[in-house]
Design a protein around this motif. Structure first.
Motif, short mmCIF file in Angstrom:
data_model
loop_
_atom_site.label_atom_id
_atom_site.label_comp_id
_atom_site.label_asym_id
_atom_site.label_seq_id
_atom_site.Cartn_x
_atom_site.Cartn_y
_atom_site.Cartn_z
N SER A 261 -38.48 146.44 113.11
CA SER A 261 -39.28 147.13 112.14
C SER A 261 -38.67 148.06 113.40
O SER A 261 -38.08 149.63 112.48
N GLY A 262 -37.45 148.32 114.58
CA GLY A 262 -36.46 148.84 114.96
C GLY A 262 -35.41 148.89 114.22
O GLY A 262 -34.75 149.91 113.57
N GLN A 263 -34.87 147.47 113.64
CA GLN A 263 -33.94 147.73 112.41
C GLN A 263 -33.94 148.92 111.31
O GLN A 263 -33.12 149.73 110.69
N ASP A 264 -35.51 148.54 110.77
CA ASP A 264 -35.74 149.26 109.44
C ASP A 264 -35.78 150.88 109.89
O ASP A 264 -35.68 151.81 109.13
N GLU A 265 -36.09 150.67 111.26
CA GLU A 265 -35.89 152.32 111.66
C GLU A 265 -34.81 153.17 111.80
O GLU A 265 -34.89 154.06 111.10
N GLN A 266 -33.84 152.78 112.03
CA GLN A 266 -32.36 152.68 112.14
C GLN A 266 -31.52 152.72 110.97
O GLN A 266 -31.23 154.20 110.40
N LEU A 267 -31.93 152.14 109.88
CA LEU A 267 -31.16 152.31 108.45
C LEU A 267 -31.76 153.08 108.45
O LEU A 267 -31.53 154.55 107.36
N SER A 268 -33.71 153.75 108.28
CA SER A 268 -34.08 154.81 107.23
C SER A 268 -33.85 155.89 108.14
O SER A 268 -33.16 156.46 107.24
N GLY A 269 -32.91 156.47 109.21
CA GLY A 269 -32.31 156.98 109.80
C GLY A 269 -31.33 157.36 109.31
O GLY A 269 -30.56 158.85 109.01
N LEU B 110 -36.51 166.18 105.91
CA LEU B 110 -36.39 165.79 107.54
C LEU B 110 -38.03 165.08 107.66
O LEU B 110 -37.54 163.78 108.54
N LEU B 111 -38.47 165.19 106.83
CA LEU B 111 -40.49 165.10 106.99
C LEU B 111 -40.17 163.35 106.82
O LEU B 111 -41.27 163.00 106.60
N GLN B 112 -38.99 163.06 105.96
CA GLN B 112 -39.15 161.36 105.16
C GLN B 112 -39.19 160.55 106.77
O GLN B 112 -40.08 159.58 106.92
N TYR B 113 -38.47 160.92 107.56
CA TYR B 113 -37.97 159.96 108.29
C TYR B 113 -39.73 160.55 109.48
O TYR B 113 -40.32 158.99 110.16
N ALA B 114 -40.18 161.44 110.03
CA ALA B 114 -41.09 161.20 110.03
C ALA B 114 -42.57 161.06 109.55
O ALA B 114 -42.94 159.60 110.23
N CYS B 115 -42.29 160.27 108.27
CA CYS B 115 -43.96 159.84 108.14
C CYS B 115 -43.13 158.27 107.95
O CYS B 115 -43.98 157.20 107.89
N VAL C 286 -42.00 156.79 110.29
CA VAL C 286 -42.42 156.71 111.90
C VAL C 286 -43.71 156.63 112.21
O VAL C 286 -44.45 155.39 112.30
N VAL C 287 -44.78 157.47 111.07
CA VAL C 287 -45.92 156.98 110.83
C VAL C 287 -46.37 155.96 110.20
O VAL C 287 -47.49 155.26 111.02
N VAL C 288 -45.37 155.45 109.32
CA VAL C 288 -46.41 154.02 108.70
C VAL C 288 -45.61 152.87 109.73
O VAL C 288 -46.75 152.10 109.78
N GLU C 289 -44.42 152.74 110.01
CA GLU C 289 -43.80 151.85 110.63
C GLU C 289 -44.76 151.58 112.59
O GLU C 289 -45.69 150.82 112.83
N SER C 290 -45.31 152.63 112.96
CA SER C 290 -46.14 152.64 114.45
C SER C 290 -47.65 153.28 114.71
O SER C 290 -48.05 152.38 115.06
N LEU C 291 -48.27 153.53 113.46
CA LEU C 291 -49.76 153.97 113.19
C LEU C 291 -50.46 153.32 112.09
O LEU C 291 -51.77 153.04 111.93
N LEU C 292 -49.47 152.74 111.69
CA LEU C 292 -50.62 152.37 109.81
C LEU C 292 -50.02 151.11 110.21
O LEU C 292 -50.05 150.09 108.89
N ASP C 293 -48.56 150.36 110.94
CA ASP C 293 -48.53 148.64 110.67
C ASP C 293 -47.78 148.35 109.35
O ASP C 293 -48.27 147.78 108.76
N GLY C 294 -47.10 149.22 108.64
CA GLY C 294 -45.94 149.53 107.68
C GLY C 294 -46.60 149.61 106.93
O GLY C 294 -46.13 149.18 106.13
N VAL D 285 -50.05 157.11 103.90
CA VAL D 285 -48.65 158.55 103.25
C VAL D 285 -48.26 158.53 101.76
O VAL D 285 -48.92 159.72 101.17
N ASN D 286 -48.08 157.37 100.80
CA ASN D 286 -47.83 157.60 99.67
C ASN D 286 -49.21 158.70 99.31
O ASN D 286 -48.80 159.38 98.10
N ILE D 287 -50.69 158.23 99.45
CA ILE D 287 -51.45 159.01 98.90
C ILE D 287 -51.27 160.68 98.95
O ILE D 287 -51.57 161.73 98.59
N ALA D 288 -50.97 161.14 100.49
CA ALA D 288 -50.69 162.94 100.92
C ALA D 288 -50.03 162.79 100.22
O ALA D 288 -49.82 164.15 100.04
N MET D 289 -48.22 162.38 99.86
CA MET D 289 -47.38 162.50 99.41
C MET D 289 -47.73 163.18 97.03
O MET D 289 -47.37 164.25 96.92
#
Length: 488
Positions: free
Chosen positions: A65-73, A428-433, A435-443, A448-452
């Motif tokens: 997940s850390g690798q995915d976070e860096q690439l998403s960044g 910039l909110l995409q990165y925050a979203c 992080v929320v998916v990876e950290s709080l919603l177990d991937g 998040v898609n419903i909110a969008m």
């Protein structure tokens, strides 16, 4: 400069065709990120962020997940800089013209592709400057090519959308690089070839585009580019007469001359504000989908890499369809424009009315795309890919067409650039979203898609606002006609 009016038609077509090639093969390649990130993960870029973790049953698994976070960044940085620097390039474009801003874009493009060519897993951080440089150069190529539509008069909206569609279809380039990589050709060779292709951009800059700007409407016998004989007035009319398009002639005859709005008046207008909301929320939805597609597919396929590769290839192939979808958007606007003119509307009023349908369709397609992306069914993603392509095709083409109609031509680069730049702050909110998916919603990106999908509803404000404005203009015109009849 050229002084060969008889060859102007050929030069027009060469400028358009090479512009489409430039947009299709180079301008928007960053949107093929899903294909490139597959290669990067395979090669182990940011692999040091993968750690061993223990499941509830005691089994050991590799958590990347850390690798995915860096690439998403990396993609977030590219998409934000792509938008953020558009304001600066827009000012340079309006102030200095095509030649200067294109030379800047070519330098950025060469730098970005060379950084990608010489990057390695040990130099993964090179991705952070490389992708943004390529993204910004691509936006410059798009902006300088949009003015080519001024050469085609009444078909202006269609040409704008064709070029925008080519821009988005260039996402297929990273898919081609992925397929070549799977065939044994290293990505270094691919990106060195891409860097060498800069000679194409240089040749177009010197021979098939003006040094300043293409005016609208075109002066009579307007010429530009490579010369068969020197002109005393480069890129201007041969005589003092002007040849206007049908729209401009009608506008000149029916409307009294009005002072052009200042740039400050443009950005303080209701059109600018609602257009910014419309563009920002839809682009955020698109960028978030592209940036999180790889991990989302891993979740839906239960980590089946071959199946993930299959869907990424399908996604990249659908991006190529943007060049086929976008012209329909322009065709709709041009057809409606002629219809409104025939109904007695003035030139600019008819053009503004013609954008309402496309603005609404972009919002409606974005809503369908968001709802489809929120449903966690693997096979449904094919439909999601198609909706994403249609949304992007209508979004970018309609934005360029609307800005060219609603604001003075002398402020096009600045207004367009400011809208895209301010939208980058929202992006910039995409990165925050993520992080929320990876950290709080177990991937799992479901919530998040419903909110969008709910957020995209706010984009409907803009087409409704333009529609009401056009209704108000029509009502005022009717009242004026009635008053004139009474006075007679």
């Amino acid at each position: 400069m050229l002084q060969c009016p008889k060859g102007f038609g050929v030069r027009q077509m060469l400028t358009l065709i090479t512009g489409m090639v430039e947009c299709l093969c180079f301008a928007g390649i960053v949107f093929g990120w899903a294909s490139l990130v597959f290669i990067l993960k395979t090669q182990g870029y940011f692999g040091s962020h993968c750690v061993n973790s223990t499941e509830i049953d005691g089994s050991q698994v590799l958590d990347c997940s850390g690798q995915d976070e860096q690439l998403s960044g990396v993609f977030t940085a590219a998409s934000v800089m792509n938008n953020f620097l558009t304001l600066l390039t827009g000012f340079i474009f309006d102030r200095f013209g095509s030649f200067v801003v294109r030379l800047l874009g070519i330098c950025l493009y060469i730098s970005g592709t060379l950084m990608l060519a010489f990057s390695t897993p040990a130099l993964s951080l090179l991705l952070f400057p490389a992708l943004p440089l390529i993204a910004v150069s691509g936006r410059i190529f798009l902006i300088t090519n949009i003015q080519v539509a001024n050469l085609f008069g009444d078909h202006r909206s269609t040409i704008i959308t064709v070029l925008s569609g080519s821009y988005h279809s260039s996402a297929v380039v990273f898919l081609i690089i992925k397929l070549l990589y799977e065939s044994g050709i290293p990505i270094k060779a691919s990106f060195l070839f891409m860097a060498a292709c800069s000679i194409f951009h240089v040749l177009r800059t010197f021979f098939l585009l003006p040094r300043t700007l293409i005016p609208y409407p075109l002066p009579q016998n307007y010429t530009y580019g490579f010369s068969c004989g020197k002109s005393s007035k480069p890129e201007e009319s041969v005589n003092d007469g002007t040849q206007k398009t049908t729209d401009q002639m009608e506008t000149a005859e029916e409307e009294p001359a009005k002072p052009e709005k200042t740039f400050r008046e443009c950005i303080l207008s209701r059109f600018f504000f609602f257009c910014l909301i419309w563009f920002s929320v839809i682009e955020l939805r698109i960028y978030l989908f592209i940036g999180t597609l790889n991990p989302a597919l891993h979740l839906l396929t239960d980590e089946d890499s071959s199946l993930v590769s299959q869907f990424i290839n399908a996604f990249a192939f659908t991006q190529l369809c943007a060049v086929l979808c976008s012209p329909w958007n322009g065709f709709i606007m041009d057809r409606l424009k002629r219809k409104y003119r025939d109904a007695g509307m003035k030139g600019q009023e008819a053009e503004l009315n013609s954008t309402v349908v496309s603005l609404f369709l972009a919002s409606f397609l974005a809503l369908l795309f968001s709802i489809s992306a929120a449903i966690p069914v693997l096979l449904l993603q094919y439909f999601t890919f198609a909706m994403q392509v249609l949304t992007r095709a209508f979004l970018q083409g309609t934005l360029a067409a609307f800005v060219s109609v609603a604001f003075p031509p002398c402020h096009f680069g600045k207004v367009y650039g400011l809208i895209v730049t301010l939208a980058s702050a929202v992006s910039l909110l995409q990165y925050a979203c993520f992080v929320v998916v990876e950290s709080l919603l177990d991937g799992d990106p479901l919530y998040v898609n419903i909110a969008m999908a709910v957020l995209v509803l706010f984009s409907l404000i803009h087409p409704v606002s333009v529609f009401l404005h056009c209704r108000k203009l029509a009502s005022q015109q009717t009242q004026q006609v009635s008053l004139e009849k009474i006075q007679q």
